[in-house]
Design a protein around this motif. Structure first.
Motif, PDB file in Angstrom:
ATOM      1  N   GLU A  65       0.826  -1.204   0.000  1.00 21.44           N
ATOM      2  CA  GLU A  65       0.000   0.000   0.000  1.00 21.44           C
ATOM      3  C   GLU A  65       0.864   1.260   0.000  1.00 21.44           C
ATOM      4  O   GLU A  65       0.536   2.252  -0.668  1.00 21.44           O
ATOM      5  N   LYS A  66       1.977   1.233   0.710  1.00 21.31           N
ATOM      6  CA  LYS A  66       2.872   2.391   0.763  1.00 21.31           C
ATOM      7  C   LYS A  66       3.343   2.784  -0.637  1.00 21.31           C
ATOM      8  O   LYS A  66       3.284   3.969  -1.027  1.00 21.31           O
ATOM      9  N   TYR A  67       3.820   1.805  -1.401  1.00 21.35           N
ATOM     10  CA  TYR A  67       4.387   2.127  -2.709  1.00 21.35           C
ATOM     11  C   TYR A  67       3.312   2.289  -3.779  1.00 21.35           C
ATOM     12  O   TYR A  67       3.462   3.113  -4.699  1.00 21.35           O
ATOM     13  N   ALA A  68       2.205   1.532  -3.690  1.00 25.61           N
ATOM     14  CA  ALA A  68       1.155   1.638  -4.701  1.00 25.61           C
ATOM     15  C   ALA A  68       0.447   2.977  -4.654  1.00 25.61           C
ATOM     16  O   ALA A  68      -0.040   3.478  -5.678  1.00 25.61           O
ATOM     17  N   THR A  69       0.405   3.597  -3.497  1.00 24.79           N
ATOM     18  CA  THR A  69      -0.303   4.879  -3.347  1.00 24.79           C
ATOM     19  C   THR A  69       0.630   6.087  -3.408  1.00 24.79           C
ATOM     20  O   THR A  69       0.162   7.230  -3.319  1.00 24.79           O
ATOM     21  N   ALA A  70       1.921   5.847  -3.569  1.00 26.47           N
ATOM     22  CA  ALA A  70       2.886   6.946  -3.603  1.00 26.47           C
ATOM     23  C   ALA A  70       2.708   7.804  -4.853  1.00 26.47           C
ATOM     24  O   ALA A  70       2.196   7.361  -5.871  1.00 26.47           O
ATOM     25  N   THR A  71       3.177   9.040  -4.775  1.00 26.07           N
ATOM     26  CA  THR A  71       3.045   9.935  -5.927  1.00 26.07           C
ATOM     27  C   THR A  71       4.101   9.678  -6.987  1.00 26.07           C
ATOM     28  O   THR A  71       3.872   9.947  -8.167  1.00 26.07           O
ATOM     29  N   GLY A  96     -11.872  -7.710   1.457  1.00 20.62           N
ATOM     30  CA  GLY A  96     -12.549  -6.815   0.525  1.00 20.62           C
ATOM     31  C   GLY A  96     -11.821  -5.501   0.305  1.00 20.62           C
ATOM     32  O   GLY A  96     -12.231  -4.696  -0.541  1.00 20.62           O
ATOM     33  N   LYS A  97     -10.751  -5.267   1.029  1.00 21.22           N
ATOM     34  CA  LYS A  97      -9.977  -4.033   0.866  1.00 21.22           C
ATOM     35  C   LYS A  97      -9.485  -3.903  -0.574  1.00 21.22           C
ATOM     36  O   LYS A  97      -8.997  -4.864  -1.170  1.00 21.22           O
ATOM     37  N   GLU A  98      -9.613  -2.703  -1.145  1.00 18.70           N
ATOM     38  CA  GLU A  98      -9.070  -2.408  -2.471  1.00 18.70           C
ATOM     39  C   GLU A  98      -8.069  -1.268  -2.335  1.00 18.70           C
ATOM     40  O   GLU A  98      -8.435  -0.145  -1.969  1.00 18.70           O
ATOM     41  N   ILE A  99      -6.817  -1.556  -2.601  1.00 20.23           N
ATOM     42  CA  ILE A  99      -5.766  -0.537  -2.512  1.00 20.23           C
ATOM     43  C   ILE A  99      -5.968   0.492  -3.614  1.00 20.23           C
ATOM     44  O   ILE A  99      -6.146   0.151  -4.784  1.00 20.23           O
ATOM     45  N   LYS A 100      -5.908   1.775  -3.260  1.00 18.66           N
ATOM     46  CA  LYS A 100      -6.115   2.862  -4.207  1.00 18.66           C
ATOM     47  C   LYS A 100      -4.790   3.190  -4.893  1.00 18.66           C
ATOM     48  O   LYS A 100      -3.970   3.949  -4.381  1.00 18.66           O
ATOM     49  N   VAL A 101      -4.611   2.627  -6.059  1.00 16.91           N
ATOM     50  CA  VAL A 101      -3.351   2.739  -6.787  1.00 16.91           C
ATOM     51  C   VAL A 101      -3.233   4.126  -7.415  1.00 16.91           C
ATOM     52  O   VAL A 101      -4.189   4.645  -8.012  1.00 16.91           O
ATOM     53  N   ALA A 102      -2.053   4.716  -7.289  1.00 17.91           N
ATOM     54  CA  ALA A 102      -1.775   6.009  -7.921  1.00 17.91           C
ATOM     55  C   ALA A 102      -1.175   5.795  -9.305  1.00 17.91           C
ATOM     56  O   ALA A 102      -0.819   4.680  -9.690  1.00 17.91           O
ATOM     57  N   SER A 103      -1.039   6.880 -10.060  1.00 22.27           N
ATOM     58  CA  SER A 103      -0.516   6.815 -11.428  1.00 22.27           C
ATOM     59  C   SER A 103       0.943   6.371 -11.458  1.00 22.27           C
ATOM     60  O   SER A 103       1.661   6.437 -10.456  1.00 22.27           O
ATOM     61  N   ASP A 104       1.366   5.928 -12.638  1.00 26.59           N
ATOM     62  CA  ASP A 104       2.763   5.595 -12.929  1.00 26.59           C
ATOM     63  C   ASP A 104       3.273   4.462 -12.039  1.00 26.59           C
ATOM     64  O   ASP A 104       4.307   4.572 -11.371  1.00 26.59           O
ATOM     65  N   LYS A 105       2.538   3.365 -12.055  1.00 24.76           N
ATOM     66  CA  LYS A 105       2.916   2.210 -11.250  1.00 24.76           C
ATOM     67  C   LYS A 105       2.894   0.944 -12.104  1.00 24.76           C
ATOM     68  O   LYS A 105       2.008   0.763 -12.956  1.00 24.76           O
ATOM     69  N   THR A 106       3.842   0.070 -11.838  1.00 25.47           N
ATOM     70  CA  THR A 106       3.780  -1.315 -12.284  1.00 25.47           C
ATOM     71  C   THR A 106       3.707  -2.179 -11.035  1.00 25.47           C
ATOM     72  O   THR A 106       4.594  -2.110 -10.174  1.00 25.47           O
ATOM     73  N   ILE A 107       2.659  -2.973 -10.930  1.00 28.06           N
ATOM     74  CA  ILE A 107       2.531  -3.924  -9.826  1.00 28.06           C
ATOM     75  C   ILE A 107       2.581  -5.307 -10.461  1.00 28.06           C
ATOM     76  O   ILE A 107       1.686  -5.673 -11.241  1.00 28.06           O
ATOM     77  N   VAL A 108       3.636  -6.058 -10.153  1.00 28.76           N
ATOM     78  CA  VAL A 108       3.901  -7.298 -10.879  1.00 28.76           C
ATOM     79  C   VAL A 108       4.235  -8.412  -9.893  1.00 28.76           C
ATOM     80  O   VAL A 108       4.987  -8.218  -8.934  1.00 28.76           O
ATOM     81  N   GLY A 109       3.668  -9.571 -10.110  1.00 25.09           N
ATOM     82  CA  GLY A 109       4.005 -10.725  -9.285  1.00 25.09           C
ATOM     83  C   GLY A 109       5.360 -11.281  -9.655  1.00 25.09           C
ATOM     84  O   GLY A 109       5.774 -11.265 -10.818  1.00 25.09           O
ATOM     85  N   SER A 110       6.081 -11.762  -8.656  1.00 19.99           N
ATOM     86  CA  SER A 110       7.386 -12.380  -8.882  1.00 19.99           C
ATOM     87  C   SER A 110       7.176 -13.836  -9.278  1.00 19.99           C
ATOM     88  O   SER A 110       6.876 -14.679  -8.437  1.00 19.99           O
ATOM     89  N   GLY A 111       7.303 -14.126 -10.575  1.00 15.25           N
ATOM     90  CA  GLY A 111       6.993 -15.462 -11.052  1.00 15.25           C
ATOM     91  C   GLY A 111       5.554 -15.807 -10.706  1.00 15.25           C
ATOM     92  O   GLY A 111       4.646 -15.006 -10.901  1.00 15.25           O
ATOM     93  N   THR A 112       5.345 -17.000 -10.165  1.00 17.09           N
ATOM     94  CA  THR A 112       3.998 -17.388  -9.764  1.00 17.09           C
ATOM     95  C   THR A 112       3.754 -17.185  -8.272  1.00 17.09           C
ATOM     96  O   THR A 112       2.744 -17.620  -7.731  1.00 17.09           O
ATOM     97  N   ALA A 113       4.684 -16.494  -7.586  1.00 19.75           N
ATOM     98  CA  ALA A 113       4.589 -16.341  -6.130  1.00 19.75           C
ATOM     99  C   ALA A 113       3.703 -15.182  -5.709  1.00 19.75           C
ATOM    100  O   ALA A 113       3.197 -15.162  -4.586  1.00 19.75           O
ATOM    101  N   GLY A 114       3.498 -14.180  -6.573  1.00 20.79           N
ATOM    102  CA  GLY A 114       2.782 -12.976  -6.181  1.00 20.79           C
ATOM    103  C   GLY A 114       1.279 -13.197  -6.135  1.00 20.79           C
ATOM    104  O   GLY A 114       0.646 -13.421  -7.173  1.00 20.79           O
TER     105      GLY A 114
END
Length: 686
Positions: A93-99, A116-134
């Motif tokens: 959440e810290k990095y996904a919501t950063a400016t 049910g929590k939905e993290i509010k993602v900010a612009s200019d982000k890549t959120i990627v799973g590490s292989g099949t672990a994420g």
């Protein structure tokens, strides 16, 4: 193919099976070895160093997410920022919501709290799973008004389900967009959520959704919730299965381009589809080369919508299948793309959709070492077995044994504690490098301890997982004519008793029992993929209990030692809960009499009635040598009680369906593809 607007095929080639690619080219595309002199000493011969950076770090979107608009030049996520690895909800959440921009690598399972929590993602982000672990469990992501340039990739997002199937109380989506733009959703596994898996709402636009698995949900994918007609969206190469509605439902989209998707409703399950692709309101939809299996109302449109269909396949569908309302739009006026044949889509997506081990991993490819073998003494070893013996037990990474042209009269055994081994001929032809011996089942052992038996007769025996062989010939040249007094003429050329065995561009020669595809134990899985190869023989010359695919290869029938023509190609001994042999896109030929060979017979090894031997021969060319009744009983067991079938074979040896020649339906064939046999394993040359 590196431009942002023409990447669908590029990504597919990284993730799909390397089928039909010449061995040398496949190897050149995938070998990435470094030096490991410490393992073998200074005389070990490494190949070129691995590439410095993973390609996923700079991947950009295709489709409408690649189009320049709203001040955004395509979709590239957080590539201009730092790469961080997260394992906790707080850090995510810290990095996904950063400016500032970030590439956020999710390296484990993150449990959302509260559910049910939905993290509010900010612009200019890549959120990627590490292989099949994420994995994100119990919640998802929200992209609000004005959020842009976001990539959500290679994640499993699952399990916010609250026990109510058509849940009106809990808006717990996997990914929800309200007024966002330039978003790329790629290679994710989305399932078992309380509401929808993907919601694209309230004028969100420039969206691409590609190579995802969407399953086990009431609502798959909703688009709209706006009176404005502004949304531009591309949906391609997604596998949507066991979902009831919104597959997707597309409301008031200015341009909706759907292609190469696989919508599957499996009969007999608790989940039944109500409709498939739906063009609602004033949507303009172009639907191309998709595959619909078992869906009710596969394609529907409102009278106010425009829906153009091209090249789609419908198998076992029922109800509404509609198009019309106008000529639509030309997607190529906005971006470049390439279509896969619709018939290939099920197999393509079963093997290629969802999270991939090659995405999100920042570790370099494991180093590998090459050992050379040469008969003339110019290599490190003069026999193949000597090179195998030199590999340390439980070696952690790939070892290539490069065998120079010549005939090596020896037996070779790769023991179970030497995985990740490749034996590769270095000649210009697979005929240049030959490993050959002549033991048979009845051949006495030199130490007087009895005979070799069938499995012990193998010229090459592989008991180690993740084995590969290419560009060579393996032969058993036991002379039946000269040994008529010997009891036991079974003479194996190659025996495999391991999992993830990849055989590419080889020749396997013999007469009776040429190729034994086995497993390490009855309760162990053993998958084999053989491609671009030749197998010759006459009696049960492909046999065993492995789960094996023979793809794009040639099976050559031989006469017996006395000149007669009679025999069986396969003799599977498959456990009831496994898949047996799949012969796919191959050719059966040979200089033998017409109608003299069976495709196979059912081997209940040891009289085991619990086995259910299986051979499927599909999309192959059969010579006139094949009998009109191509299956045979064995050992008192009826083949009709086991699993033998064909599908769309051609050639003079093919024939129509009958009680003695079962043919798969289209629906059954969709469940008997290469990917169904190989599961989570994607064979690649290394």
């Amino acid at each position: 193919m590196s431009a942002a607007r023409s990447k669908p095929r590029h990504r597919r080639r990284r993730t799909a099976l390397l089928i039909g690619v010449p061995a040398a080219l496949a190897a050149a595309a995938t070998l990435a070895y470094g030096t490991v002199f410490g393992v073998f000493g200074d005389d070990a011969q490494p190949t070129a160093q691995a590439a410095a950076a993973p390609s996923w770090a700079t991947d950009t979107a295709d489709g409408f997410a690649s189009v320049n608009s709203r001040g955004q030049n395509g979709t590239y996520g957080g590539r201009d920022g730092k790469t961080v690895t997260v394992k906790t909800l707080a850090d995510l959440e810290k990095y996904a919501t950063a400016t500032e921009p970030y590439v956020i690598v999710v390296a484990g399972t993150i449990n959302m709290a509260p559910v049910g929590k939905e993290i509010k993602v900010a612009s200019d982000k890549t959120i990627v799973g590490s292989g099949t672990a994420g994995q994100i469990a119990g919640g998802g992501f929200f992209l609000g008004n004005g959020v842009h340039n976001v990539i959500i990739r290679n994640l499993t997002i699952r399990d916010s389900y609250q026990g109510v199937w058509n849940d009106k109380e809990h808006d717990f989506d996997a990914i929800q967009m309200d007024g966002a733009h330039h978003i790329w959703i790629d290679h994710n596994d989305l399932r078992h959520m309380a509401d929808g898996l993907i919601d694209v709402r309230k004028n969100s636009t420039n969206i691409t959704v590609s190579w995802n698995k969407l399953s086990d949900n009431n609502k798959a994918f909703g688009i709209g919730w706006t009176e404005n007609v502004v949304t531009d969206i591309t949906i391609h190469h997604n596998w949507i299965r066991e979902t009831e509605q919104r597959n997707p439902s597309t409301d008031n989209a200015a341009h909706a381009h759907l292609y190469n998707n696989f919508l599957e409703d499996t009969a007999g399950t608790a989940i039944s589809s109500s409709y498939g692709n739906y063009a609602r309101g004033k949507t303009s939809m172009v639907l191309e080369n998709s595959y619909f299996q078992g869906f009710k109302n596969p394609v529907i449109r409102d009278t106010t919508a425009t829906l153009v269909q091209r090249g789609n396949v419908f198998s076992g569908t029922s109800g509404r299948n509609e198009s019309g309302g106008g000529s639509g739009f030309d997607p190529k006026g906005y971006y470049g793309y390439s279509l896969d044949p619709a018939a290939d889509v099920p197999a393509l997506l079963k093997s290629g959709a969802g999270p991939r081990t090659s995405i999100g991993t920042t570790t370099r490819a494991a180093a590998a070492t090459t050992l050379t073998v040469a008969k003339d003494g110019s290599g490190q070893y003069s026999t193949v077995q000597a090179a195998v013996n030199a590999v340390p037990a439980n070696n952690p990474s790939r070892v290539v044994i490069a065998v120079k042209p010549g005939t090596y009269r020896e037996t070779v055994k790769v023991p179970s504690n030497k995985p990740h081994l490749t034996i590769q001929g270095t000649g210009g032809s697979r005929k240049d490098t030959v490993i050959v011996y002549n033991n048979a089942a009845g051949t006495p052992k030199p130490d007087g301890s009895g005979t070799y038996g069938t499995s012990g007769s193998a010229t090459v025996a592989v008991e180690a997982d993740d084995f590969q062989a290419r560009n060579l010939t393996i032969t058993n040249d036991f002379d039946e004519r000269a040994n008529q007094g010997l009891s036991g003429h079974q003479a194996v050329a190659l025996r495999t008793a391991a999992d993830k065995v990849f055989l590419d561009s080889i020749i396997v020669n013999g007469d009776q029992d040429t190729l034994l595809l086995d497993t390490a134990a009855k309760d162990r899985l053993g998958r084999v993929y053989l491609t671009n190869s030749y197998v010759t023989g006459n009696v049960d010359f492909v046999f065993g209990r492995a789960t094996a695919v023979i793809d794009r290869s040639i099976l050559t029938l031989k006469k017996r030692w006395d000149g007669t023509s009679a025999g069986y190609i396969t003799a599977p001994s498959t456990p009831a809960d496994r898949k047996g042999f799949l012969i796919n896109r191959s050719t059966v030929n040979g200089d033998v009499s017409a109608a003299s060979f069976f495709l196979g017979r059912n081997w209940h090894a040891g009289g085991d009635a619990s086995l259910r031997p299986q051979t499927t021969v599909r999309n192959s060319t059969l010579s006139a040598a094949i009998k009109p009744t191509p299956w045979s009983d064995m050992g008192g067991f009826s083949w009709k009680s086991d699993r033998f079938a064909e599908y769309r074979n051609t050639g003079p040896g093919a024939g129509p369906a009958s009680t003695n020649r079962p043919q798969l339906t289209d629906a059954q064939a969709a469940q008997q593809e290469v990917a169904d046999w190989l599961g989570d394993w994607t064979p690649t040359a290394s």
